[in-house]
Design a protein around this motif. Structure first.
Motif, short mmCIF file in Angstrom:
data_model
loop_
_atom_site.label_atom_id
_atom_site.label_comp_id
_atom_site.label_asym_id
_atom_site.label_seq_id
_atom_site.Cartn_x
_atom_site.Cartn_y
_atom_site.Cartn_z
N ARG A 273 4.53 2.66 -51.51
CA ARG A 273 4.55 2.40 -52.95
C ARG A 273 3.41 3.16 -53.64
O ARG A 273 3.61 3.82 -54.66
N CYS A 276 3.98 7.02 -53.52
CA CYS A 276 5.06 7.43 -54.42
C CYS A 276 4.62 7.34 -55.88
O CYS A 276 4.97 8.21 -56.70
N GLN A 304 13.93 0.83 -49.18
CA GLN A 304 14.72 0.02 -50.11
C GLN A 304 13.83 -0.89 -50.95
O GLN A 304 14.06 -1.07 -52.15
N ASN A 306 11.00 -0.28 -51.97
CA ASN A 306 10.28 0.54 -52.96
C ASN A 306 11.23 1.22 -53.94
O ASN A 306 10.80 2.08 -54.71
N GLY A 307 12.49 0.85 -53.92
CA GLY A 307 13.43 1.36 -54.92
C GLY A 307 14.16 2.63 -54.53
O GLY A 307 14.88 3.20 -55.36
N PHE A 308 14.01 3.11 -53.31
CA PHE A 308 14.76 4.28 -52.86
C PHE A 308 16.24 3.92 -52.75
O PHE A 308 16.60 2.82 -52.32
N LEU A 323 13.83 8.35 -54.43
CA LEU A 323 13.25 7.53 -55.48
C LEU A 323 13.02 8.44 -56.67
O LEU A 323 12.18 9.35 -56.61
#
Length: 327
Positions: A273, A276, A304, A306-308, A323
């Motif tokens: 996190r 990125c 996932q 972390n929003g990927f 991401l």
């Protein structure tokens, strides 16, 4: 990502004036002068007042870190020992932030001239000249681990512009509630490569490629050489992470790995996190990509969280994820 910028230096070095100029150049920003947190009459240095000022500083810096408005947080204070810098940092609790320490230096003659003008104008007491000059050698100690700027012959504007330019070389480290993420040097990367040469030749080759990339493109070394992951509480290394270069399409790929004893505790999620957030705050970066082996559910879970999102394509190792930057 918040950028935490500390400026230290002896009394009379010009920290406050410099930070006020930086506040304009680095807007949206906010500035805290450590002396504002200890403005007492009479001035008293005891264990109690030391605890008070440290608590005041940490409380205000944490409030700035939590506020959505400022991107750059400037803090100026004497901090003549690295231990003082580290003590301030120990009480900060960002989601993720970058850190850079700059030391404002002067020749002793230039310092004495500045302070003499202040004394003659009634702005300082006469004894400050000797007290301040005696501290100059402390800022040159290797343990300070700062970027030094000699302002003896520079105007405030010139000093500020030099500091802003130096920010482009990257942070000293990133930090999160539990971790520090520090860019490794060439020597450290070579050491990792050698450590793995016999036990894991494939990983050793990966470190070699990272090293060579940073040597070919030294201005992009943070996109090639590994970042050391360590526990903030103890400094213990728990793994490393890296980007695989900075491609022209603005979509760098991230990789990461933890020592077995530290897996399953959320550290990889926290590190990815932070990295990125840093990457997506850099000019030209549009997205961060990653690739995992098909059966590596743990790594896919980190992405996932972390929003990927799946890209729907296969890479050399397995499915790819991305991401994207939010504008």
């Amino acid at each position: 990502m918040k950028n935490l910028i500390f400026v230290n230096g002896t009394m009379g070095a010009g920290k406050t004036t410099l930070c006020r100029e930086l506040k304009k150049l680095l807007a949206p920003s906010v500035f805290l002068d450590g002396d504002w947190c200890w403005d007492m009459e009479p001035f008293s240095v005891t264990d109690e007042t030391r605890r008070m000022v440290m608590d005041n500083i940490q409380t205000l810096l944490n409030r700035f870190l939590q506020c959505s408005q400022p991107e750059n947080i400037l803090f100026g204070w004497v901090m003549q020992e690295r231990a003082i810098v580290d003590e301030v940092l120990s009480g900060l609790k960002p989601d993720a932030a970058s850190f850079r320490l700059f030391t404002l230096t002067l020749t002793e003659d230039a310092l004495r001239r500045r302070l003499r003008r202040d004394v003659d104008a009634g702005l300082r007491e006469p004894d400050v000249i000797e007290r301040s000059a005696a501290r100059l050698p402390l800022y040159a100690h290797p343990s300070m681990k700062s970027t030094r700027i000699d302002a003896s012959c520079l105007s405030v504007g010139e000093t500020a512009r030099q500091l802003v330019s130096l920010l482009g070389s990257g942070p000293d480290f990133l930090f999160t509630p539990r971790l520090t993420l520090t860019p490794m040097t060439r020597t450290e990367t070579e050491s990792l490569m050698e450590q793995c040469r016999l036990t894991d030749p494939e990983l050793s080759q990966a470190y070699r490629e990272m090293l060579e990339g940073g040597l070919r493109f030294p201005e992009q070394r943070l996109w090639y050489w590994p970042w050391r992951l360590a526990l903030r509480a103890t400094g213990e290394s728990i793994g490393d992470a890296c980007f695989k270069g900075l491609p022209a399409n603005g979509r760098p790929e991230i990789g990461y790995g933890l020592e077995r004893a530290f897996r399953g505790r959320g550290f990889a999620t926290e590190a990815v996190r932070a990295l990125c957030q840093w990457a997506l705050s850099q000019p030209g970066v549009q997205a961060v990509e990653a690739e995992t082996e098909p059966g590596n559910a743990a790594s896919q879970h980190v992405l996932q969280k972390n929003g990927f999102l799946p890209m729907g394509i296969q890479g050399a190792e397995g499915p790819r994820f991305a991401l994207k930057k939010r504008f």
